[in-house]
Design a protein around this motif. Structure first.
Motif, PDB file in Angstrom:
ATOM      1  N   VAL A  17      38.148  31.830  35.830  1.00  0.00           N
ATOM      2  CA  VAL A  17      37.036  32.496  36.070  1.00  0.00           C
ATOM      3  C   VAL A  17      38.043  33.939  35.023  1.00  0.00           C
ATOM      4  O   VAL A  17      38.934  33.412  35.206  1.00  0.00           O
ATOM      5  N   LEU A  18      37.482  34.305  33.470  1.00  0.00           N
ATOM      6  CA  LEU A  18      37.658  34.450  32.929  1.00  0.00           C
ATOM      7  C   LEU A  18      37.352  35.921  32.753  1.00  0.00           C
ATOM      8  O   LEU A  18      36.445  36.378  33.272  1.00  0.00           O
ATOM      9  N   GLY A  19      38.394  37.120  32.880  1.00  0.00           N
ATOM     10  CA  GLY A  19      38.510  38.855  32.968  1.00  0.00           C
ATOM     11  C   GLY A  19      38.656  39.510  31.780  1.00  0.00           C
ATOM     12  O   GLY A  19      39.833  38.976  31.321  1.00  0.00           O
ATOM     13  N   VAL A  20      37.864  40.449  31.206  1.00  0.00           N
ATOM     14  CA  VAL A  20      38.969  41.292  30.191  1.00  0.00           C
ATOM     15  C   VAL A  20      38.329  42.539  30.868  1.00  0.00           C
ATOM     16  O   VAL A  20      37.540  42.871  30.866  1.00  0.00           O
ATOM     17  N   THR A  21      39.469  43.118  30.228  1.00  0.00           N
ATOM     18  CA  THR A  21      39.363  44.566  30.591  1.00  0.00           C
ATOM     19  C   THR A  21      40.581  45.435  29.731  1.00  0.00           C
ATOM     20  O   THR A  21      41.225  44.724  28.332  1.00  0.00           O
ATOM     21  N   ALA A  22      40.059  46.379  29.493  1.00  0.00           N
ATOM     22  CA  ALA A  22      41.845  47.517  29.119  1.00  0.00           C
ATOM     23  C   ALA A  22      42.482  47.878  29.559  1.00  0.00           C
ATOM     24  O   ALA A  22      43.418  48.824  28.943  1.00  0.00           O
ATOM     25  N   ARG A  23      42.560  47.538  31.200  1.00  0.00           N
ATOM     26  CA  ARG A  23      43.473  48.280  31.758  1.00  0.00           C
ATOM     27  C   ARG A  23      44.475  47.915  31.595  1.00  0.00           C
ATOM     28  O   ARG A  23      44.888  46.417  32.375  1.00  0.00           O
ATOM     29  N   ILE A  24      46.079  48.581  31.814  1.00  0.00           N
ATOM     30  CA  ILE A  24      47.159  47.416  31.976  1.00  0.00           C
ATOM     31  C   ILE A  24      47.521  47.246  33.789  1.00  0.00           C
ATOM     32  O   ILE A  24      47.775  46.117  33.981  1.00  0.00           O
ATOM     33  N   ASP A  25      46.511  48.301  33.937  1.00  0.00           N
ATOM     34  CA  ASP A  25      47.029  47.653  35.653  1.00  0.00           C
ATOM     35  C   ASP A  25      45.400  46.936  36.499  1.00  0.00           C
ATOM     36  O   ASP A  25      45.936  47.421  37.403  1.00  0.00           O
ATOM     37  N   VAL A  26      45.379  46.131  35.756  1.00  0.00           N
ATOM     38  CA  VAL A  26      44.202  45.795  36.529  1.00  0.00           C
ATOM     39  C   VAL A  26      44.819  44.846  37.386  1.00  0.00           C
ATOM     40  O   VAL A  26      44.389  44.340  38.739  1.00  0.00           O
ATOM     41  N   LEU A  27      45.274  44.191  37.674  1.00  0.00           N
ATOM     42  CA  LEU A  27      45.998  43.257  38.552  1.00  0.00           C
ATOM     43  C   LEU A  27      47.039  43.724  39.759  1.00  0.00           C
ATOM     44  O   LEU A  27      46.633  43.537  40.983  1.00  0.00           O
ATOM     45  N   ASP A  28      47.455  45.476  39.493  1.00  0.00           N
ATOM     46  CA  ASP A  28      47.769  46.215  41.060  1.00  0.00           C
ATOM     47  C   ASP A  28      46.154  46.160  41.527  1.00  0.00           C
ATOM     48  O   ASP A  28      46.130  46.337  42.724  1.00  0.00           O
ATOM     49  N   LEU A  29      45.238  46.261  41.152  1.00  0.00           N
ATOM     50  CA  LEU A  29      43.844  46.894  41.031  1.00  0.00           C
ATOM     51  C   LEU A  29      42.877  45.166  41.903  1.00  0.00           C
ATOM     52  O   LEU A  29      41.924  45.474  42.801  1.00  0.00           O
ATOM     53  N   LEU A  30      43.345  44.153  41.681  1.00  0.00           N
ATOM     54  CA  LEU A  30      43.005  43.100  42.734  1.00  0.00           C
ATOM     55  C   LEU A  30      42.967  43.356  43.696  1.00  0.00           C
ATOM     56  O   LEU A  30      44.145  43.618  44.492  1.00  0.00           O
ATOM     57  N   GLU A  31      41.826  42.184  44.566  1.00  0.00           N
ATOM     58  CA  GLU A  31      42.262  41.918  46.470  1.00  0.00           C
ATOM     59  C   GLU A  31      43.391  41.231  46.564  1.00  0.00           C
ATOM     60  O   GLU A  31      43.469  39.783  45.934  1.00  0.00           O
ATOM     61  N   LYS A  32      44.396  41.357  47.877  1.00  0.00           N
ATOM     62  CA  LYS A  32      45.428  40.469  48.252  1.00  0.00           C
ATOM     63  C   LYS A  32      45.288  38.918  47.955  1.00  0.00           C
ATOM     64  O   LYS A  32      45.825  37.919  47.505  1.00  0.00           O
ATOM     65  N   ARG A  33      43.682  38.376  48.458  1.00  0.00           N
ATOM     66  CA  ARG A  33      43.768  37.425  48.547  1.00  0.00           C
ATOM     67  C   ARG A  33      43.223  37.101  47.702  1.00  0.00           C
ATOM     68  O   ARG A  33      43.637  35.522  46.441  1.00  0.00           O
ATOM     69  N   VAL A  34      43.018  37.448  46.101  1.00  0.00           N
ATOM     70  CA  VAL A  34      42.133  37.061  44.429  1.00  0.00           C
ATOM     71  C   VAL A  34      43.563  37.103  43.958  1.00  0.00           C
ATOM     72  O   VAL A  34      43.483  36.303  42.950  1.00  0.00           O
ATOM     73  N   LYS A  35      44.131  37.943  44.197  1.00  0.00           N
ATOM     74  CA  LYS A  35      45.676  38.485  44.054  1.00  0.00           C
ATOM     75  C   LYS A  35      46.536  36.913  43.201  1.00  0.00           C
ATOM     76  O   LYS A  35      47.634  36.908  42.867  1.00  0.00           O
ATOM     77  N   SER A  36      46.996  36.692  45.583  1.00  0.00           N
ATOM     78  CA  SER A  36      47.412  35.137  45.568  1.00  0.00           C
ATOM     79  C   SER A  36      47.073  34.018  44.665  1.00  0.00           C
ATOM     80  O   SER A  36      47.887  32.720  44.599  1.00  0.00           O
TER      81      SER A  36
END
Length: 274
Positions: free
Chosen positions: A8-27
């Motif tokens: 999955v490729l994501g494109v965003t302009a937000r710097i804090d996008v990693l902090d917004l990911l759900e815990k299981r997705v982030k892991s």
């Protein structure tokens, strides 16, 4: 899973996008990031619009393509459109906002009117740049406008959060320094602090100035309420004169607000344009 791999490729302009990911997705995130720099100059921004609007001679005659592209070039280089494009560039460099401003003019191209209409482009830009907030601000008092300019001045000094006392001090310092020039016109005076505080509360109620993020404990932070008279959020005990706020206007919006009014003294107008 190993049986059904997926990328999955994501494109965003937000710097804090990693902090917004759900815990299981982030892991499961690979933490591979590619940073793409934005446009460095307004000329590159204009070039994007030029490439999107101009046509080539592969589908139409070469003479018509030249005529159409010349009209595009005339529109892009006109003073009014150039200023609107520069405003969008300074506001956020949003390519979608730039191209959206040309949508109405492009949609009106027909067999009878095959060229882009400059007046339609200008009216669309004006409509895009007009917000409900700016319409509300067009009728505020002169004191409220001075407090907005004072907050803008503090922001230019790299002070991102300020309270009423700081804003009033900036306003009083400027007015005291220029009182001789202002009093010659007989239209202005230095308002007393209680009067200025009421004007400041009006700006907060209109959400022109919003409470700044204030730390209230280790690992926690809250926003104060917009209404300075309605008490404070948990953990904030400062009097209303000392509660920190932030201006919710861009510098160019402050300049636009002042330039759009004819009842502004020359001294205040110069202050806004500094």
């Amino acid at each position: 899973s190993q049986q059904t791999p997926i990328a999955v490729l994501g494109v965003t302009a937000r710097i804090d996008v990693l902090d917004l990911l759900e815990k299981r997705v982030k892991s499961r995130f690979s933490h591979r990031q590619i940073y793409v720099h934005n446009m460095a100059s307004v000329e590159e921004f204009v070039q994007i619009a030029r490439e999107a609007l101009c046509i080539d001679s592969s589908t139409v005659s070469e003479a018509f393509a030249q005529q159409f592209n010349k009209r595009i070039e005339d529109i892009l280089t006109s003073s009014t459109v150039s200023q609107h494009i520069e405003d969008i560039f300074e506001f956020g460099k949003d390519v979608r906002m730039l191209l959206r401003a040309f949508t109405l003019a492009v949609s009106q191209i027909s067999i009878d009117n095959p060229l882009l209409n400059a007046s339609t482009v200008e009216s669309q830009f004006a409509l895009t740049n007009t917000s409900a907030k700016m319409k509300i601000l067009s009728s505020i008092s002169l004191l409220e406008l001075c407090l907005i300019i004072a907050m803008r001045s503090l922001t230019q000094l790299d002070i991102s959060k300020y309270n009423f006392e700081m804003v009033y001090d900036e306003y009083k310092t400027f007015m005291s320094r220029h009182m001789m020039a202002v009093s010659a016109g007989g239209a202005m005076k230095i308002y007393k602090k209680p009067v200025a505080l009421k004007a400041f509360e009006t700006l907060v109620e209109l959400e022109i100035a919003r409470p700044a993020l204030v730390s209230v404990g280790e690992g926690s932070s809250v926003y104060g309420r917009n209404d300075l008279l309605a008490g404070t959020a948990a953990g904030i005990r400062a009097p209303k004169e000392y509660r920190m706020v932030q201006l919710m206007l861009e510098p160019m919006q402050v300049v636009e607000l002042v330039s759009g009014r004819v009842d502004i003294p020359a001294v205040i107008r110069r202050w806004a344009q500094q």
